[in-house]
Scaffold this active site. Sequence first.
Site, PDB file in Angstrom:
ATOM      1  N   TYR A  30      33.624  45.813  39.751  1.00  0.00           N
ATOM      2  CA  TYR A  30      34.609  45.618  38.676  1.00  0.00           C
ATOM      3  C   TYR A  30      34.814  46.925  37.903  1.00  0.00           C
ATOM      4  O   TYR A  30      35.949  47.357  37.661  1.00  0.00           O
ATOM      5  CB  TYR A  30      34.095  44.510  37.751  1.00  0.00           C
ATOM      6  N   ASN A  68      48.331  42.457  35.233  1.00  0.00           N
ATOM      7  CA  ASN A  68      47.251  41.743  34.553  1.00  0.00           C
ATOM      8  C   ASN A  68      46.252  41.102  35.523  1.00  0.00           C
ATOM      9  O   ASN A  68      45.072  40.980  35.195  1.00  0.00           O
ATOM     10  CB  ASN A  68      47.861  40.666  33.651  1.00  0.00           C
ATOM     11  N   ASP A  91      50.492  36.578  46.043  1.00  0.00           N
ATOM     12  CA  ASP A  91      49.170  37.190  46.099  1.00  0.00           C
ATOM     13  C   ASP A  91      49.390  38.702  46.112  1.00  0.00           C
ATOM     14  O   ASP A  91      49.938  39.247  47.081  1.00  0.00           O
ATOM     15  CB  ASP A  91      48.490  36.705  47.395  1.00  0.00           C
ATOM     16  N   LYS A 131      38.232  49.147  37.464  1.00  0.00           N
ATOM     17  CA  LYS A 131      38.851  49.380  36.154  1.00  0.00           C
ATOM     18  C   LYS A 131      38.850  50.871  35.805  1.00  0.00           C
ATOM     19  O   LYS A 131      39.780  51.375  35.175  1.00  0.00           O
ATOM     20  CB  LYS A 131      38.135  48.565  35.076  1.00  0.00           C
TER      21      LYS A 131
HETATM   22  C1  BGC Z   1      34.907  41.061  31.515  1.00  0.00           C
HETATM   23  C2  BGC Z   1      34.032  40.000  30.860  1.00  0.00           C
HETATM   24  C3  BGC Z   1      33.093  40.641  29.846  1.00  0.00           C
HETATM   25  C4  BGC Z   1      33.872  41.522  28.900  1.00  0.00           C
HETATM   26  C5  BGC Z   1      32.981  42.236  27.881  1.00  0.00           C
HETATM   27  C6  BGC Z   1      35.572  41.892  30.465  1.00  0.00           C
HETATM   28  O1  BGC Z   1      36.328  42.897  31.082  1.00  0.00           O
HETATM   29  O2  BGC Z   1      35.877  40.440  32.326  1.00  0.00           O
HETATM   30  O3  BGC Z   1      33.305  39.321  31.851  1.00  0.00           O
HETATM   31  O4  BGC Z   1      32.424  39.633  29.120  1.00  0.00           O
HETATM   32  O5  BGC Z   1      34.600  42.476  29.625  1.00  0.00           O
HETATM   33  O6  BGC Z   1      31.890  42.840  28.478  1.00  0.00           O
END
Ligand code: BGC
Length: 256
Positions: free
Chosen positions: A157, A91, A64, A161
């Site tokens: 998210y 990743n 993990d 990123k």
């Molecule tokens: C996400 C997906 C999304 C895609 C395009 C990815 O980074 O994990 O959920 O569909 O981007 O938007």
Amino acid sequence: MRRLAGKVAIITGAGTGIGQGIAKRFGCEGAKVIVDYIGDPAGAEETRRAIAQSGGEAETVLADITRSDDIRNLIDAAWNRFGSADILVNNAGMEVKSDFWETPETEFDKVMAVNMRGAFFLTQLFVRRLRDAKKPGRIVNISSVHEDMAFPGFTTYCCSKGALRMFMRNLAVELGPLGITVNNVAPGAIATPINEDLLADKRKVEALVRNIPLGRMGTPEDVAGLAAFLASDEGAYVSGSTFVVDGALMRSYREQ
Ligand code: BGC
């Protein structure tokens, strides 16, 4: 092609999705692979078997990446089993959908812990080993088009990123003198378990695909080729950039 012959790669989240695709590809390219996984031992075993069948070598390691002991074990596994490591592919990742005004602290902490903090400290251990051995290396982070592009409902998210983008840029500068290249691969909509909710809804998939100029979702294999290039000798002078693999999704705008 066997562009990674003689190299050892550690790939996080390699029991499923994009990580599994990259691990299989690296195996075909001649790398020895440490297959990190967390939730799915059968998936990791499938990755290992596929690599063995293509004539490569691999070991699965349950780690993990949010836990310090686990990341130490993961790095040790590469050195104990294969004598060293040359390539790290960060990743492993996750996403949770929630409106910004509803997002709990626990969700923020979890997404950042996996997508950013885990990559940070695993990379730190990897780099210390390379530095002590005076060895060059390759770091490839699998980020997302959302290191740059907004994704309403997925602010945690996007924060993680976006942070990975500056992580890569900073490390490319700081680690260049050690002979270590650092790049991000930014996938668009790839059909993997991370977006299983979307994949279960045909209408949502159709709407998404209408936004993708190449007319389809991507596959882990679409991403793996680029990761292999960046990890290989061909990528020796490539560092400090993000490479988008999205069928031109990021450039797409339609009035409909
Ligand atoms: C996400 C997906 C999304 C895609 C395009 C990815 O980074 O994990 O959920 O569909 O981007 O938007």
